[in-house]
Design a protein around this motif. Structure first.
Motif, PDB file in Angstrom:
ATOM      1  N   GLU B 343       0.828  -1.197   0.000  1.00 20.30           N
ATOM      2  CA  GLU B 343       0.000   0.000   0.000  1.00 20.30           C
ATOM      3  C   GLU B 343       0.868   1.256   0.000  1.00 20.30           C
ATOM      4  O   GLU B 343       0.604   2.225  -0.719  1.00 20.30           O
ATOM      5  N   GLY B 347       0.113   2.541  -3.435  1.00 15.42           N
ATOM      6  CA  GLY B 347      -1.075   3.355  -3.211  1.00 15.42           C
ATOM      7  C   GLY B 347      -2.366   2.578  -3.286  1.00 15.42           C
ATOM      8  O   GLY B 347      -3.443   3.174  -3.257  1.00 15.42           O
ATOM      9  N   GLN B 436       0.541   4.713  -7.585  1.00 23.62           N
ATOM     10  CA  GLN B 436       1.840   5.299  -7.297  1.00 23.62           C
ATOM     11  C   GLN B 436       2.904   4.458  -7.975  1.00 23.62           C
ATOM     12  O   GLN B 436       2.734   3.248  -8.132  1.00 23.62           O
TER      13      GLN B 436
END
Lengths: 117, 788
Positions: B343, B347, B436
């Motif tokens: 995460e 992201g 990301q």
């Protein structure tokens, strides 16, 4: 006299409470005053009555001549009188202000904003 | 040992300053769990010989609460788990939350948690245990709600708190019952003491303690708070919600097995609830796509398996449970940390949106692989041993062996599928575009998962030592007799091995068909409409509504109704007591009455009646004054000149005040109906009559008082005053008078402030008035100019 005073105290309580249960806030104040009278007299009566013998030590002796009125309830009552005057003054001014800003004399209309709990 | 437990609380206080050291803060904080781990490791020889280390400190001796600690195999294992995992979690959190402005707060909370958890597993006194138990719930609440700006996090935190502390209340009741039944609040004494399973308190005690354990360890139907708790930062999920805190319930069950276990009820409830949780958790786990929720549900399943094992009526079960406990803490902790890394770097936590990450973060992929292999139970990983033991236990059962083995196999197949899912999806295949851009993972992040993953492998390789050092002492503590543990990877071809192979194959099949599984299970979904989460919401809403209703009924806002209620209650309670408890045989006071006194009393009574019925305010105020002066005269007659003087002065002031202020208020109005007036009059008269009776009764009782004679004797010699009342006020009770003066001062300030207060409408009036006077002044000036 004690019996008379007992009835007087009861009467003052009844009158004071009745006035406090009115919706008019002016009457509420008057009830409050009556209630403080009643309480003063209650302490005085329950403390025991002694005629014309204040708890004062005469010059030259170290103790008051017996019988003398009990000074303890008197000291309590003195405090009570002064404090109830303080409460009264505050309540009177508060109610005067409330009346000026809300414009009503009816305590039913003094319940804050509707739905605000 | 007290220092070891409390050090976390101490460092927690310093945490907001300690984080100022910058990037290395994680390593700094990890020193504490490292030291604790070494401290607990130093007990290894003692624990292995089956010796228990105790330490006791007086806490609240008057209530029999000892701050006592007890270190045996079981608490030693848990303490190591807490401090050992803590090392990696603390390092990880330093890197994971490097840019978090509230990092100091985070470390403060998590240190509180670590200390409470250590206290919980080491506590010997039941009440000490309970206090630490509640502290873990409390710190869990703070940590779940750490992102306090997020409403979901706040809600999840509250949910977790309400459920675990609701169970905590039940637990407290259970612990107190247990203490009463066993006549001791020390667990060690209870274990050594007589058997409690025949005691009349046994069933309620067991049910209450189970309620505490099941809520904490997220058993069905209380399981739903755990997935909600995933809003917490990943290190918290790994530490509290997989490795340690949720195991507190398991610890409790294991700890109480020698005391409460072994009965039919125990062997019924634990396997039933645990087995159900194991299946429900596994079933729900595979339906999720959020990585952390997958892991959360699989944690629920594992916790279910632990409860299930602890409830089985076979000695091997304790061994299987302890082994699985360690296995699970290692692989699940690692996987949660890895979920956090994913995460953090990409992201997203959606497994379907991840792929091919092994190329970017090879070490993390390696750690994930190890953890997943252990979870799937592949030799030589520690998970394999655990699964073999599980099957051996269920197969060895006398009753229901087939049923329980089937349950275990099904749940484990799902776990294999989950293990494959959480490793294969994110790390293998094509690199998938993510919100990301992922890049190389720093040391602080990968160290923890890799260490735990390697641990899963290493433990499988040095099985004999692990069994003798870690497992055997803990198992001995659970079954309350020395037990040898022999673990091995290879037992030859036996039913367990075949079941293991079946499980892996089955898991792969489940994984293959996971999409159809998700589709079908979504169609059959009832949990969302009827599940326990709904019951919780309903219960919460109902409680709030009840609160609102009660507030509306009790706090209605009508002063006179409050008064009415108070008067009625006073009348009924005091009246009843008077009638039932007092005998009215006493002597009535003397009827000696003088004429002037009777006249004054009559005047007061009449004046009061005038107040009650006056139409004009002036009449009422004057009559009030008459009442007051009358009372002052009574004071004069009965030897109270000071009171009389004060009463005269105050009365005069009151009348002036009333006349001044009341004239600004509207004239008397009658608002209430005749019926209301009669009702109020009846109540007021009843209370008045009661008071009269009370006065009469009290004057028949003469209680000799020491105060009066004391004041009379000491007034002149001690206080040099001849007026005793004055001496009491300013000398003997001087501080009271000071307080009284303060009250008056505050009242005066209030009056002054209220008089200065201007309402908005008045301000406008004042303003126009000023403007007008200014205008007039201007005109005057111009006139003057003209005149010149």
């Amino acid at each position: 006299m004690t019996i008379v005073l007992a009835f007087l105290v009861g009467g003052l309580y009844a009158g004071g409470l009745y006035m406090m249960m009115r919706r008019s806030i002016v009457k509420l104040i008057m009830g409050l005053i009556l209630l403080s009278y009643a309480t003063t007299l209650l302490i005085f009566t329950v403390g025991g009555l002694t005629r014309a013998a204040p708890p004062i030590v005469p010059a030259g002796v170290s103790e008051p001549p017996v019988p003398f009125a009990d000074p303890v309830p008197q000291a309590l009552i003195l405090t009570a009188i002064v404090i109830s005057f303080g409460v009264l003054a505050f309540a009177v001014v508060l109610i005067e202000q409330t009346h000026r800003s809300v414009g009503t004399d009816d305590s039913n209309n003094l319940r804050g904003i509707e739905g605000e709990l | 040992m007290l220092v070891a437990v409390l050090s976390g609380f101490g460092l927690s206080l310093a945490a907001p300053w300690a984080v100022r050291v910058g990037r290395l803060r994680g390593w700094l904080f990890a020193l504490l769990p490292l030291l604790l781990t070494l401290y607990f490791l130093s007990f290894t020889p003692a624990v292995m010989t089956g010796e228990a280390i105790t330490a006791s400190y007086n806490w609240v001796p008057s209530l029999g609460i000892q701050l006592s600690f007890y270190l045996d195999g079981l608490s030693w294992l848990f303490a190591l788990l807490v401090s050992g995992t803590g090392i990696f979690i603390f390092i990880y959190a330093g890197a994971y939350m490097a840019d978090e402005p509230l990092i100091g707060r985070f470390y403060a909370y998590i240190l509180i948690f670590m200390a409470s958890m250590l206290g919980l597993v080491l506590a010997d006194n039941l009440l000490t245990l309970f206090i630490f138990w509640e502290l873990t719930s409390f710190s869990s609440y703070l940590l779940i709600g750490f992102k306090h700006k997020d409403e979901a996090a706040r809600k999840a935190a509250l949910q977790a708190l309400l459920i675990t502390s609701g169970g905590g209340l039940a637990l407290m009741a259970g612990l107190i019952l247990l203490g009463l039944a066993g006549n001791s609040f020390e667990i060690s004494a209870l274990v050594a003491g007589e058997c409690l399973t025949e005691h009349p308190f046994y069933v309620p005690t067991l049910l209450l303690i189970l309620a505490g354990a099941f809520t904490k360890s997220a058993q069905v139907p209380f399981h739903f708070w755990l997935p909600g708790a995933m809003t917490a930062p990943s290190p918290v999920s790994a530490y509290l919600h997989s490795a340690t805190m949720v195991k507190a319930g398991i610890y409790l069950l294991a700890r109480f097995t020698p005391i409460l276990g072994g009965t039919a009820l125990w062997h019924l409830l634990l396997p039933a609830v645990g087995g159900l949780t194991m299946l429900v958790g596994a079933y729900l786990s595979l339906r999720q796509v959020d990585l952390k929720r997958i892991l959360a549900y699989s944690t629920i399943s594992s916790l279910g398996a632990l409860v299930f094992l602890l409830g089985l009526d076979i000695p091997l079960a304790a061994q299987a449970a302890i082994v699985f406990l360690i296995v699970h803490s290692m692989y699940k902790g690692a996987l949660f940390l890895i979920a956090g890394i994913l995460e953090h770097e990409t992201g997203t936590r959606d497994v379907t949106a991840l792929g091919g990450l092994a190329r970017i973060m090879p070490l993390v992929a390696l750690a994930a692989g190890f953890a997943a292999l252990s979870m799937a139970g592949i030799p030589p990983f520690f998970g394999f041993v655990s699964k073999e033991l599980l099957y051996e236990t269920t197969l060895g059962l006398q009753d229901n062996a087939i049923l329980f083995t089937t349950l275990a196999v099904i749940a484990n197949m799902m776990m294999v599928a989950v293990a494959v899912l959480v490793f294969v999806r994110p790390f293998t295949g094509q690199l998938v575009e993510t919100p990301q851009q992922p890049h190389a993972v720093p040391l602080g992040l990968w160290l923890g998962p890799l260490a735990l993953g390697l641990g899963s492998l290493a433990a499988g390789l040095v099985l004999a030592q692990v069994g003798a050092i870690l497992i055997a002492p803990a198992v001995s503590a659970v079954v309350a007799r020395p037990t040898a543990v022999k673990l091995a990877l290879w037992h030859g071809v036996n039913p367990m091995l075949i079941l293991s192979i079946l499980t892996v194959l089955g898991g792969l099949v489940v994984y293959r068909y996971r999409h159809s599984y998700r589709r079908i299970s979504n169609r059959l979904d009832m949990g969302r409409q009827w599940g326990p989460a709904k019951w919780y919401e309903f219960g919460l809403e109902a409680m709030l509504s009840l609160g609102r209703l009660q507030t509306r009924v009790l706090q209605h806002g009508y002063l006179r109704i409050y008064l009415l209620t108070i008067n009625l209650v006073f009348f009924v309670l005091v009246g009843l007591t008077l009638v039932t408890k007092h005998d009215f045989a006493g002597q009535l006071p003397s009827t000696d009455l003088r004429v002037h006194e009777a006249v004054i009393a009559a005047i007061i009574a009449v004046a009061m009646i005038v107040v009650l019925f006056a139409r004009s305010r002036l009449a009422a105020v004057v009559s009030l004054g008459v009442v007051g002066y009358g009372i002052a005269l009574i004071f004069v007659f009965f030897g109270a000149p000071d009171l009389a003087m004060t009463q005269f002065a105050i009365e005069t002031l009151t009348v002036i005040l009333m006349v001044l202020i009341l004239y600004r208020l509207p004239p008397f109005a009658t608002f209430s109906s005749r019926g209301q007036r009669i009702r109020d009059a009846v109540i007021a008269l009843s209370v008045g009559a009661l008071i009269t009776t009370l006065v009469l009764v009290s004057t028949t009782v003469t209680q000799p008082t020491l105060l009066t004679s004391y004041f009379a004797e000491n007034s002149v010699p001690a206080a040099k005053g001849r007026n005793i009342v004055n001496v009491i006020l300013v000398d003997f009770r001087g501080l009271d008078t000071l307080g009284e003066i303060t009250v008056l001062g505050i009242a005066a300030l209030g009056v002054y402030a209220l008089l200065r207060l201007r309402t908005p409408s008045q301000r406008k009036v004042d303003l126009t008035a000023t403007v007008e006077t200014e205008l007039v002044a201007e005109q005057d000036k111009s006139k003057e100019v003209e005149a010149m």
